[in-house]
Design a protein around this motif. Sequence first.
Motif, mmCIF file in Angstrom:
data_model
loop_
_atom_site.group_PDB
_atom_site.id
_atom_site.type_symbol
_atom_site.label_atom_id
_atom_site.label_comp_id
_atom_site.label_asym_id
_atom_site.label_seq_id
_atom_site.Cartn_x
_atom_site.Cartn_y
_atom_site.Cartn_z
ATOM 1 N N THR A 54 0.821 -1.213 0.000
ATOM 2 C CA THR A 54 0.000 0.000 0.000
ATOM 3 C C THR A 54 0.853 1.260 0.000
ATOM 4 N N GLU A 55 2.062 1.178 0.542
ATOM 5 C CA GLU A 55 2.940 2.341 0.560
ATOM 6 C C GLU A 55 3.733 2.461 -0.735
ATOM 7 N N SER A 56 4.081 1.329 -1.352
ATOM 8 C CA SER A 56 4.960 1.348 -2.516
ATOM 9 C C SER A 56 4.206 1.498 -3.821
ATOM 10 N N LEU A 57 2.993 0.954 -3.897
ATOM 11 C CA LEU A 57 2.291 0.889 -5.157
ATOM 12 C C LEU A 57 0.957 1.616 -5.078
ATOM 13 N N SER A 58 0.605 2.241 -6.200
ATOM 14 C CA SER A 58 -0.695 2.900 -6.249
ATOM 15 C C SER A 58 -1.828 1.886 -6.321
ATOM 16 N N ASN A 59 -1.541 0.710 -6.885
ATOM 17 C CA ASN A 59 -2.547 -0.346 -7.001
ATOM 18 C C ASN A 59 -1.918 -1.662 -6.548
ATOM 19 N N PRO A 60 -2.282 -2.174 -5.368
ATOM 20 C CA PRO A 60 -1.647 -3.384 -4.849
ATOM 21 C C PRO A 60 -2.030 -4.661 -5.582
ATOM 22 N N ASN A 66 4.841 -3.883 -17.383
ATOM 23 C CA ASN A 66 4.359 -2.703 -18.086
ATOM 24 C C ASN A 66 5.384 -1.605 -17.963
ATOM 25 N N ALA A 67 5.050 -0.428 -18.449
ATOM 26 C CA ALA A 67 5.993 0.683 -18.468
ATOM 27 C C ALA A 67 6.371 1.138 -17.062
ATOM 28 N N GLU A 68 5.447 0.999 -16.109
ATOM 29 C CA GLU A 68 5.725 1.442 -14.742
ATOM 30 C C GLU A 68 6.447 0.366 -13.948
ATOM 31 N N TYR A 69 6.043 -0.862 -14.091
ATOM 32 C CA TYR A 69 6.667 -2.000 -13.390
ATOM 33 C C TYR A 69 7.168 -2.986 -14.440
ATOM 34 N N TRP A 70 8.445 -2.883 -14.765
ATOM 35 C CA TRP A 70 9.009 -3.598 -15.907
ATOM 36 C C TRP A 70 8.859 -5.112 -15.785
ATOM 37 N N PHE A 71 8.985 -5.632 -14.560
ATOM 38 C CA PHE A 71 8.855 -7.075 -14.341
ATOM 39 C C PHE A 71 7.493 -7.437 -13.747
ATOM 40 N N GLY A 72 6.575 -6.488 -13.699
ATOM 41 C CA GLY A 72 5.273 -6.734 -13.118
ATOM 42 C C GLY A 72 5.315 -6.708 -11.603
ATOM 43 N N THR A 73 4.200 -7.088 -10.973
ATOM 44 C CA THR A 73 4.115 -7.138 -9.516
ATOM 45 C C THR A 73 3.553 -8.495 -9.095
ATOM 46 N N THR A 74 3.795 -8.828 -7.847
ATOM 47 C CA THR A 74 3.265 -10.075 -7.301
ATOM 48 C C THR A 74 1.793 -9.906 -6.953
ATOM 49 N N ARG A 75 1.155 -10.994 -6.525
ATOM 50 C CA ARG A 75 -0.257 -10.913 -6.140
ATOM 51 C C ARG A 75 -0.445 -10.060 -4.899
ATOM 52 N N GLN A 247 6.984 -19.077 -3.927
ATOM 53 C CA GLN A 247 5.774 -18.265 -3.829
ATOM 54 C C GLN A 247 5.025 -18.208 -5.154
ATOM 55 N N ALA A 248 5.770 -18.322 -6.263
ATOM 56 C CA ALA A 248 5.149 -18.209 -7.578
ATOM 57 C C ALA A 248 4.389 -19.462 -7.987
ATOM 58 N N LEU A 249 4.583 -20.555 -7.276
ATOM 59 C CA LEU A 249 3.905 -21.802 -7.643
ATOM 60 C C LEU A 249 2.388 -21.640 -7.653
ATOM 61 N N ASP A 250 1.866 -20.955 -6.644
ATOM 62 C CA ASP A 250 0.420 -20.773 -6.561
ATOM 63 C C ASP A 250 -0.101 -19.794 -7.608
ATOM 64 N N ALA A 251 0.809 -18.921 -8.094
ATOM 65 C CA ALA A 251 0.369 -17.906 -9.055
ATOM 66 C C ALA A 251 0.402 -18.411 -10.488
ATOM 67 N N LEU A 252 1.236 -19.394 -10.788
ATOM 68 C CA LEU A 252 1.376 -19.870 -12.166
ATOM 69 C C LEU A 252 0.066 -20.402 -12.763
ATOM 70 N N PRO A 253 -0.724 -21.204 -12.029
ATOM 71 C CA PRO A 253 -1.982 -21.705 -12.634
ATOM 72 C C PRO A 253 -2.960 -20.611 -13.014
ATOM 73 N N THR A 254 -2.836 -19.447 -12.406
ATOM 74 C CA THR A 254 -3.747 -18.340 -12.715
ATOM 75 C C THR A 254 -3.218 -17.447 -13.827
ATOM 76 N N GLY A 255 -2.073 -17.839 -14.438
ATOM 77 C CA GLY A 255 -1.523 -17.067 -15.547
ATOM 78 C C GLY A 255 -0.540 -15.996 -15.148
ATOM 79 N N ILE A 256 -0.184 -15.930 -13.883
ATOM 80 C CA ILE A 256 0.794 -14.926 -13.425
ATOM 81 C C ILE A 256 2.187 -15.543 -13.584
ATOM 82 N N TRP A 257 2.714 -15.508 -14.790
ATOM 83 C CA TRP A 257 3.975 -16.185 -15.103
ATOM 84 C C TRP A 257 5.208 -15.376 -14.725
ATOM 85 N N TRP A 258 5.075 -14.050 -14.678
ATOM 86 C CA TRP A 258 6.242 -13.196 -14.519
ATOM 87 C C TRP A 258 6.881 -13.293 -13.124
#
Length: 291
Positions: A54-60, A66-75, A247-258
């Motif tokens: 909440t302190e670092s990102l405008s949208n958690p 994307n242009a603002e977060y080159w490697f994306g963000t976690t869940r 941590q990324a194991l749970d995110a991969l099935p939902t398409g969050i590959w980055w």
Amino acid sequence: MVSKSRIGQKNPVSFRLSVSRVLLALGFLLTLFFVTVAIFAPIWTSWGWLASPTESLSNPIHQPPNAEYWFGTTRQGYDVLSRTLFGTRAALQVVVVATAISLVVGVPLGMISGYLGGRLDRALLFLMDTIYTLPGLLLSVTLAFVVGRGVFNAAIAVSISYIPQYYRVVRNHTTSVKTELFIEAARAMGATPTRVLSRYLFFNVIQSVPVLFTLNAADAILILGGLGFLGLGLPENVPEWGYALRQALDALPTGIWWTAFFPGLAMTLMVSGFSLLGEGLSEIFDPREEI
């Protein structure tokens, strides 16, 4: 007279050395890149890896690259780029400490064992062979349960499996060098074993250590990644590539590959850099000649 069949043919040794120099240069550049990243990580990131979403990102909510977060963000909303860069620093810290421990323990033991021989040599050789037969990751996991988490604790867990390698290399070199004439002359002139080891033997047997250092550094990154993946490496609040993959194991099935791709890519490139550096040094220092 030079045979016509050999005219225009490349010297196998020269060709191999040329390839080795290319591998050495590529490995050096990759390693230098990650060392630079580790040093300047705080400057190259807009926010620290410990900052709350909440302190670092405008949208958690997680975002793709994307242009603002080159490697994306976690869940959870953390910036993957920042955690990947700081993961480089954690990996290098463990590698440096682990290899330093292995050097400080393995090199003196190898010199003493090879020079003195006898029962001490046989006992140390048996101990080191026993440790060497154990799988490195399994031994590190067992020790991690004992020493706990942390950079220094992880380095201890990783370094134990490398001590026998330094020991064996240095012991074998010491055994061959101690019969040389200059060593015999030093003994005849009254040099003590300590003086012989420190002044005459050390700089002759230490030449092969840089090659072993780079190869072990590559392996140490993989073992640290394995410990982090199992949740036994660094503390959870410290960014580390292996733990990021877990941590990324749970995110991969939902398409969050980055969240898995970029830490995994960084680990692969860093291991490749150290491996190429070690192979290049090995070929240049000890080129294999064809007869």
